[in-house]
Design a protein around this motif. Sequence first.
Motif, PDB file in Angstrom:
ATOM      1  N   UNK A   1       0.851  -1.191   0.000  1.00  0.00           N
ATOM      2  CA  UNK A   1       0.000   0.000   0.000  1.00  0.00           C
ATOM      3  C   UNK A   1       0.892   1.249   0.000  1.00  0.00           C
ATOM      4  N   UNK A   2       0.399   2.318  -0.611  1.00  0.00           N
ATOM      5  CA  UNK A   2       1.231   3.526  -0.756  1.00  0.00           C
ATOM      6  C   UNK A   2       1.879   3.949   0.557  1.00  0.00           C
TER       7      UNK A   2
ATOM      8  N   UNK B   1      11.624   2.415   1.289  1.00  0.00           N
ATOM      9  CA  UNK B   1      12.625   2.882   0.326  1.00  0.00           C
ATOM     10  C   UNK B   1      13.368   1.698  -0.282  1.00  0.00           C
ATOM     11  N   UNK B   2      13.536   0.643   0.528  1.00  0.00           N
ATOM     12  CA  UNK B   2      14.212  -0.565   0.008  1.00  0.00           C
ATOM     13  C   UNK B   2      13.410  -1.181  -1.136  1.00  0.00           C
TER      14      UNK B   2
ATOM     15  N   UNK C   1      12.558  -2.456  -6.864  1.00  0.00           N
ATOM     16  CA  UNK C   1      11.709  -2.518  -8.063  1.00  0.00           C
ATOM     17  C   UNK C   1      12.266  -1.614  -9.159  1.00  0.00           C
ATOM     18  N   UNK C   2      12.635  -0.399  -8.788  1.00  0.00           N
ATOM     19  CA  UNK C   2      13.154   0.524  -9.808  1.00  0.00           C
ATOM     20  C   UNK C   2      14.464   0.010 -10.415  1.00  0.00           C
TER      21      UNK C   2
ATOM     22  N   UNK D   1       0.272  -0.851  -5.926  1.00  0.00           N
ATOM     23  CA  UNK D   1       1.254  -0.951  -7.031  1.00  0.00           C
ATOM     24  C   UNK D   1       1.991   0.366  -7.260  1.00  0.00           C
ATOM     25  N   UNK D   2       2.220   1.135  -6.203  1.00  0.00           N
ATOM     26  CA  UNK D   2       2.914   2.418  -6.365  1.00  0.00           C
ATOM     27  C   UNK D   2       4.240   2.267  -7.100  1.00  0.00           C
ATOM     28  N   UNK D   3       5.079   1.362  -6.597  1.00  0.00           N
ATOM     29  CA  UNK D   3       6.418   1.265  -7.195  1.00  0.00           C
ATOM     30  C   UNK D   3       6.348   0.653  -8.585  1.00  0.00           C
TER      31      UNK D   3
END
Length: 245
Positions: free
Chosen positions: A91-92, A97-98, A103-104, A146-148
């Motif tokens: 959830x948002x 940060x990890x 994901x990024x 699914x923010x990231x």
Amino acid sequence: MEIRFDGKKALVTGAGKGIGRDTAKALVKCGAEVFVLSRTQEDLDSLVQEYPGIRPVQCDLGDPVATKAAVESVGPIDLLVNNAGINIPQAFLDVTLDTFDTVMNVNVRAVLQVSQIIAKGMVERGTGGSIVNVSSLASKISAKACTTYCASKGALDIMSKVMALELGPHKIRVNTVNPGIVMTNMMRKIGYDDPDKAGPFLSRIPLGKFVEVDDVVHAILYLLSDKAAMVNGASLPIDGGFLTS
Ligand code: NDP
């Protein structure tokens, strides 16, 4: 319309399972010499057993040092499919940060890094090439938890357009495919094989069914091929019309 890649060398990332695995097999059937990069060695071993000509490269794309060494080891490539991707639902308000970095790093940074190495070779050889980045409908619509993932695919779409802009003069085309839900491990892991979870999404697809792996593979083959010679910088939704609903 027959698509052939005889004499071409292809690299598919995330080729151990799902969409990437079937894309690699299809490229072999179309005559390409195919390098398959993925994380789990057993997946690569079973691919080689099925298709002895396939060239396996084991690598975790989250590790930039290993990625550089692995991608440089494959030599000249004409066709690149940046397919590897992950989703870690949160959830948002709970996104860490990890998780964001993990994901990024796979969904965006690795695409940048792999594409730079491969495209530099294409530019130096002056042979041109074609790159397909496997994005998602999640770059165009929001999805809970699914923010990231959405952010990564949004970044991938626009990065691909910049690549198309800058690499086009070197005869390198760059496009994305943007599938809706495809019932691979990725979707099963986050519960989309449960009709209660999948139902609301399915009800918004005018064609009334989910996307099959082959629907995505066929679009990738088309975009890689000379049949798409004037398609550059496109994002192709493969969604049964979801975006119209
Ligand atoms: P799967 O999870 O079935 O397969 C993903 C493959 O990528 C696996 O072989 C996996 O290896 C590999 N991979 C993941 N992370 C890494 C890494 N760090 N280094 C190397 N390899 C890695 O996913 P799909 O086939 O469903 O997804 C493929 C692509 O399609 C992704 O980019 C995804 O975002 C996109 N997509 C998928 C949709 C769907 O509904 N399935 C919808 C829209 C887009 P391992 O298992 O060893 O980790």
